[in-house]
Design an enzyme around this catalytic site. Structure first.
Site, PDB file in Angstrom:
ATOM      1  CG  LEU A  74     -16.592 -13.045 -12.042  1.00 37.25           C
ATOM      2  CD1 LEU A  74     -16.168 -11.492 -11.893  1.00 37.25           C
ATOM      3  CD2 LEU A  74     -16.368 -13.685 -10.781  1.00 37.25           C
ATOM      4  CB  CYS A  75     -21.853 -15.453 -16.190  1.00 38.05           C
ATOM      5  SG  CYS A  75     -20.319 -16.311 -17.030  1.00 38.05           S
ATOM      6  N   GLY A  76     -21.762 -17.506 -13.125  1.00 39.09           N
ATOM      7  CA  GLY A  76     -22.257 -19.022 -12.515  1.00 39.09           C
ATOM      8  C   GLY A  76     -21.997 -20.050 -13.331  1.00 39.09           C
TER       9      GLY A  76
END
Length: 293
Positions: A87-89
């Site tokens: 969930l951090c691109g």
């Protein structure tokens, strides 16, 4: 056409998702401030130590210390620093792909390149890629987000031991360098053997100066060079953690905006469906009244 109940359910679930992404963004923003302060504080010492060590390596012979020895193009090890959570691109994907490209292109012409992976996400990506040789994996080393010097010291000691035992002829460090909250740059830098500074990187005054070693050059380098390796790994950890929080904050901000946009579209769709249902009911009532007449 979806029913009113299903549209309403989707709106509700999207609102719940938006609350989660907003909360994650706020948490990452709070952690980013502390991580950024730690990176900014560590950079001057790391850069100066790198300059001093490079200057020493330029003055001394390779036989002075094992970590200065240039052994040729045998086996190399790349230490890749990623995160344990997603969930951090593109934070994990960008640096993992950069390492994969580096191994496949092999610009230095090594006979074999192995990987030491720090973080679960790097392992998840590279273990499925053909031609990748994974030497060791460390997970949950940076999971709490609070970076301490102890893990970097242990990793540094292990790398020094691998290099001195001639199991590997070169060691590289791959990580995301922190630029800003929205910018992280993958770096692959040589760690061992310690590379001397080039002449243009030294000023004339520094180049002409001589160092006096106490008690002797071997003792000083034996203490200083392993510490240099540990400090560079510790800085890579700090850079990676700050980059992770910045990337996650940006990703969660984009996710929250997308959720808001989707809620607006679903609400419009819900209102249209509800209006169509009401119109249909009115038409049925009017038709029934007309048939009675």
């Amino acid at each position: 056409m979806p029913s009113l109940k299903s549209i309403k359910k989707r709106i509700s679930s999207t609102k719940s998702t938006r609350q989660i992404t907003k909360a994650m963004k706020m948490v990452s923003a709070a952690k980013l401030r502390r991580a950024q302060e730690a990176v900014v504080a560590a950079r001057p010492f790391s850069n100066k130590l790198q300059q001093v060590i490079g200057s020493l390596a330029r003055r001394e012979d390779q036989d002075t210390h094992p970590l200065l020895a240039q052994r040729g193009q045998g086996k190399a090890l790349i230490v890749l620093v990623t995160s344990d959570r997603g969930l951090c691109g593109g934070f994990n994907g960008n640096v993992s792909k950069a390492v994969e490209r580096h191994i496949r292109s092999n610009p230095d012409g090594f006979e074999q390149i192995d990987l030491l992976l720090i973080g679960r996400k790097g392992n998840d990506y590279l273990k499925r890629r053909p031609g990748m040789t994974i030497f060791k994996v460390y997970e949950n080393l940076l999971g709490t987000g609070q970076v301490s010097y102890a893990p970097a010291s242990l990793i540094g000691q292990e790398l020094v031991g691998l290099f001195e035992s001639e199991q590997y002829d070169a060691v590289f460090l791959a990580f995301n360098a922190f630029r800003s909250a929205i910018s992280q740059e993958p770096h692959i830098v040589p760690l061992l053997p310690v590379a001397p500074l080039t002449a243009e990187k030294e000023t004339a005054e520094e180049y002409l100066a001589d160092y006096i070693y106490e008690p002797n050059v071997t003792e000083v380098l034996s203490q200083l060079l392993p510490k240099y390796v540990e400090v560079q790994i510790f800085r890579a950890f700090l850079e990676s953690v700050a980059s992770e929080h910045g990337a996650r904050m940006s990703a969660m901000d984009s996710a929250s905006k997308n959720a808001t946009e989707m809620i607006g579209k679903l609400t419009l769709q819900y209102n249209r469906a509800r209006q169509a249902a009401i119109t249909k009911e009115l038409m049925e009532i009017i038709s029934g009244a007309e048939s009675i007449k």
